[in-house]
Motif scaffolding. Structure first.
Motif, PDB file in Angstrom:
ATOM      1  N   ILE A 184       0.834  -1.207   0.000  1.00  0.00           N
ATOM      2  CA  ILE A 184       0.000   0.000   0.000  1.00  0.00           C
ATOM      3  C   ILE A 184       0.863   1.249   0.000  1.00  0.00           C
ATOM      4  N   LEU A 185       1.977   1.215   0.736  1.00  0.00           N
ATOM      5  CA  LEU A 185       2.870   2.374   0.783  1.00  0.00           C
ATOM      6  C   LEU A 185       3.488   2.658  -0.576  1.00  0.00           C
ATOM      7  N   LEU A 186       3.683   1.619  -1.381  1.00  0.00           N
ATOM      8  CA  LEU A 186       4.275   1.797  -2.713  1.00  0.00           C
ATOM      9  C   LEU A 186       3.322   2.478  -3.685  1.00  0.00           C
ATOM     10  N   THR A 187       2.038   2.576  -3.345  1.00  0.00           N
ATOM     11  CA  THR A 187       1.077   3.120  -4.315  1.00  0.00           C
ATOM     12  C   THR A 187       1.200   4.622  -4.600  1.00  0.00           C
ATOM     13  N   PRO A 188       1.600   5.582  -3.785  1.00  0.00           N
ATOM     14  CA  PRO A 188       1.788   5.496  -2.346  1.00  0.00           C
ATOM     15  C   PRO A 188       0.543   6.020  -1.613  1.00  0.00           C
ATOM     16  N   ASP A 189       0.091   5.299  -0.602  1.00  0.00           N
ATOM     17  CA  ASP A 189      -1.061   5.709   0.192  1.00  0.00           C
ATOM     18  C   ASP A 189      -0.657   5.655   1.660  1.00  0.00           C
ATOM     19  N   VAL A 190      -0.175   6.786   2.166  1.00  0.00           N
ATOM     20  CA  VAL A 190       0.331   6.850   3.538  1.00  0.00           C
ATOM     21  C   VAL A 190      -0.798   6.653   4.548  1.00  0.00           C
ATOM     22  N   GLY A 191      -1.968   7.204   4.255  1.00  0.00           N
ATOM     23  CA  GLY A 191      -3.078   7.114   5.190  1.00  0.00           C
ATOM     24  C   GLY A 191      -3.485   5.687   5.489  1.00  0.00           C
ATOM     25  N   GLN A 192      -3.696   4.890   4.439  1.00  0.00           N
ATOM     26  CA  GLN A 192      -4.098   3.497   4.641  1.00  0.00           C
ATOM     27  C   GLN A 192      -2.982   2.692   5.297  1.00  0.00           C
ATOM     28  N   THR A 193      -1.732   3.022   4.996  1.00  0.00           N
ATOM     29  CA  THR A 193      -0.607   2.346   5.655  1.00  0.00           C
ATOM     30  C   THR A 193      -0.629   2.608   7.151  1.00  0.00           C
ATOM     31  N   MET A 194      -0.957   3.835   7.536  1.00  0.00           N
ATOM     32  CA  MET A 194      -1.041   4.183   8.958  1.00  0.00           C
ATOM     33  C   MET A 194      -2.168   3.406   9.639  1.00  0.00           C
ATOM     34  N   VAL A 195      -3.276   3.205   8.938  1.00  0.00           N
ATOM     35  CA  VAL A 195      -4.390   2.439   9.509  1.00  0.00           C
ATOM     36  C   VAL A 195      -3.968   0.991   9.757  1.00  0.00           C
ATOM     37  N   ILE A 196      -3.269   0.385   8.789  1.00  0.00           N
ATOM     38  CA  ILE A 196      -2.793  -0.991   8.954  1.00  0.00           C
ATOM     39  C   ILE A 196      -1.867  -1.083  10.164  1.00  0.00           C
ATOM     40  N   ALA A 197      -0.992  -0.090  10.329  1.00  0.00           N
ATOM     41  CA  ALA A 197      -0.073  -0.087  11.471  1.00  0.00           C
ATOM     42  C   ALA A 197      -0.846   0.015  12.787  1.00  0.00           C
ATOM     43  N   ALA A 198      -1.875   0.858  12.815  1.00  0.00           N
ATOM     44  CA  ALA A 198      -2.690   0.998  14.024  1.00  0.00           C
ATOM     45  C   ALA A 198      -3.424  -0.297  14.346  1.00  0.00           C
ATOM     46  N   ILE A 199      -3.958  -0.955  13.315  1.00  0.00           N
ATOM     47  CA  ILE A 199      -4.650  -2.238  13.511  1.00  0.00           C
ATOM     48  C   ILE A 199      -3.696  -3.272  14.101  1.00  0.00           C
ATOM     49  N   ALA A 200      -2.491  -3.337  13.552  1.00  0.00           N
ATOM     50  CA  ALA A 200      -1.503  -4.303  14.043  1.00  0.00           C
ATOM     51  C   ALA A 200      -1.176  -4.052  15.510  1.00  0.00           C
ATOM     52  N   LEU A 201      -1.005  -2.793  15.867  1.00  0.00           N
ATOM     53  CA  LEU A 201      -0.694  -2.453  17.256  1.00  0.00           C
ATOM     54  C   LEU A 201      -1.849  -2.835  18.182  1.00  0.00           C
ATOM     55  N   GLY A 202      -3.084  -2.555  17.745  1.00  0.00           N
ATOM     56  CA  GLY A 202      -4.248  -2.911  18.547  1.00  0.00           C
ATOM     57  C   GLY A 202      -4.377  -4.411  18.744  1.00  0.00           C
ATOM     58  N   ALA A 203      -4.128  -5.176  17.687  1.00  0.00           N
ATOM     59  CA  ALA A 203      -4.214  -6.638  17.790  1.00  0.00           C
ATOM     60  C   ALA A 203      -3.169  -7.190  18.753  1.00  0.00           C
ATOM     61  N   LEU A 204      -1.961  -6.639  18.703  1.00  0.00           N
ATOM     62  CA  LEU A 204      -0.899  -7.098  19.609  1.00  0.00           C
ATOM     63  C   LEU A 204      -1.244  -6.769  21.063  1.00  0.00           C
TER      64      LEU A 204
END
Length: 398
Positions: A184-204
Motif C-alpha cells: 500500500i505504501l508503494l502506491t503510495p497511500d500513507v493514510g491506509q498504511t497508517m491504519v494498517i499499522a494501528a490495527i496491528a498495534l491494537g491486535a498485539l
C-alpha cells in the motif's frame, strides 16, 4: 421400501411453526441493537451529507443531481447485505476462511501495482471495474489483516493457555501486517498504511503482547517514517501536505487550501448550522473532495456544533459497543478481532476529523459510515457484521 405415514406429510403443526419463529426471534434478540442503530443512523446522515455536497457538482455528477446519491444508497445496501452475511456465517466459520481472505486481499493489492491499477488524486490505489465503478483493495486488506492476525495470535493462547503469544507468533503476525502495508505504501497511500499499522498495534495489545514489544515497535515505526522520508518514497504532493500541516499559513491558496477552506466551512456553521442543503461553502464548492475526505465539513457547516457533535456521539457509541463486545467475546480470537476493528475505526475517525479541523495532516482517509465510496462502505459494514457475529455468539453462550 419404507412408506411415510400421512402424519409425516402434514403441514407443520402450530408448535413447530412457533419453534421456528422463536429461533428467528432469538437471533434478533441477540443482535447488538445499539451498535446496529448507531451505524445505521450514521449511514443515513452520511447519505444526506453526500447528497448535499454533490447535488450541485455538475462537473462531477454529469448533470444529474442524484448521481452520487443513488450510488451511495446502492453502496450502503450492499454493505448492509455483507454485514448480514458476516452474521450468518459467524466469526468461527470466518476464522477458518481468514487465510483465504488475507491472500485474496494481498493479491488485489499486487494487482493495483500492475497495469490493472489506476491513479486517483496522486495515489495508484484503485482497480477500475467499468461503468464508472472502481474498487480500492486497501479497504479489504484491513479486514484480511485483522482476521489473519487474530488467528495467529489467538492460537497459542487457546491451545497452550499461555498468558501472551510467544516470539514466533508475534513475528508471524507482524509479517502478516507488514506485507500488505508495504504494498500500500508503494502506491503510495500513507493514510491506509497508517491504519494498517494501528490495527496491528491494537491486535498485539489485545493478545497481551509484552510491553517491550510494543515500545520497540513504536520506536521502529518512528525510524521507519524517517527512512521513508529520507528515501524519497513520498510524492511531492504528500510532502506538501505535511508541510502545510506543520505551517498552516504556508501558501493558503495552494498546498494549504484544502485545510483552510475546511476550517472556514466548519467554523461558519456556528452552534446550529446554516441548515441542511444551505451551507455557503458547500453550495459554493469551495472545499475540495467534500463528499469523500472532507465530508465532516458538510456536517459542521450545515448542522453546526450540535449536529457535528451528534455525529461524534454516534461514532463514540460504535466504539463503545465494540469495546464491550471485545471484553465479553466468547474466545480470544473474537476479542482480538473486535479490538482490531475498534482500533481501525477510532484511528480513521480521529485522522479524518483531525485533517478537517487542521490538527492532523491531510492523508485522504474517508470518515467511517459517512464518506462516499463503495470500497470503504463495504469494509466498514463488514466490520460491523463481524462485531455483531461475535456478540451473537457471546449471547448464545449465556
Amino acid at each position: 421400501m419404507t412408506v411415510r405415514s400421512y402424519s409425516s406429510l402434514k403441514a407443520p403443526t402450530e408448535r413447530t411453526v412457533w419453534t421456528r419463529l422463536t429461533r428467528r426471534d432469538s437471533l434478533a434478540r441477540r443482535l447488538d441493537w445499539t451498535l446496529l442503530g448507531a451505524a445505521g443512523i450514521l449511514s443515513l446522515i452520511g447519505t444526506l451529507l453526500v447528497y448535499s455536497a454533490t447535488r450541485g457538482r455538475t462537473d462531477l455528477n454529469n448533470g444529474d443531481p442524484q448521481y452520487f446519491l443513488l450510488r451511495h444508497i446502492l453502496n450502503l445496501t450492499i454493505g448492509v447485505g455483507l454485514a448480514s452475511v458476516m452474521v450468518w456465517l459467524g466469526h468461527v466459520r470466518l476464522r477458518s476462511a481468514a487465510p483465504v481472505l488475507y491472500v485474496l486481499s494481498v493479491l488485489l493489492s499486487l494487482a493495483v501495482l500492475s497495469p490493472l491499477g489506476s491513479t486517483v488524486n496522486g495515489s495508484r490505489s484503485w482497480i477500475q471495474l467499468g461503468g464508472g465503478f472502481a474498487f480500492q483493495p486497501s479497504e479489504l486488506v484491513k479486514v484480511g489483516v485483522i482476521l489473519a492476525m487474530a488467528m495467529l495470535l489467538a492460537a497459542p493462547l487457546e491451545n497452550e493457555a499461555r498468558p501472551r503469544p510467544d516470539t514466533r507468533a508475534v513475528l508471524q503476525a507482524l509479517g502478516i501486517a507488514a506485507g500488505p502495508a508495504v504494498l500500500i505504501l508503494l502506491t503510495p497511500d500513507v493514510g491506509q498504511t497508517m491504519v494498517i499499522a494501528a490495527i496491528a498495534l491494537g491486535a498485539l495489545l489485545a493478545s497481551g503482547t509484552g510491553r517491550a514489544w510494543i515500545l520497540g515497535l513504536l520506536g521502529l515505526g518512528v525510524l521507519a517514517a524517517l527512512a521513508v522520508w529520507q528515501a524519497g518514497l513520498l510524492d511531492e504532493y504528500q510532502i506538501n501536505r505535511f508541510a502545510a500541516f506543520a505551517n498552516p499559513a504556508l501558501d493558503p491558496a495552494g498546498v494549504g487550501y484544502n485545510t483552510n477552506q475546511a476550517r472556514i466551512a466548519i467554523g461558519s456553521g456556528g452552534l446550529t448550522g446554516q441548515g441542511l442543503f444551505h451551507g455557503s461553502q458547500t453550495t459554493g464548492q469551495f472545499v475540495p473532495e467534500q463528499h469523500t475526505d472532507f465530508i465532516f465539513t458538510v456536517a459542521g457547516e450545515e448542522l453546526g456544533f450540535v449536529g457535528a457533535g451528534f455525529v461524534i456521539l454516534l461514532l463514540g457509541a460504535v466504539l463503545w459497543r465494540g469495546c464491550r463486545i471485545a471484553m465479553h467475546a466468547p474466545d480470544t480470537y473474537g476479542t482480538i478481532v473486535a479490538v482490531g476493528i475498534v482500533t481501525w475505526v477510532a484511528f480513521q475517525t480521529f485522522q479524518n476529523m483531525g485533517m478537517a479541523l487542521g490538527i492532523m495532516p491531510v492523508t485522504g482517509l474517508p470518515l467511517p459510515f459517512l464518506s462516499y465510496g463503495g470500497s470503504s462502505m463495504f469494509a466498514i459494514w463488514i466490520a460491523v457484521g463481524l462485531l455483531l457475529a461475535i456478540h451473537v455468539r457471546t449471547r448464545s453462550r449465556l
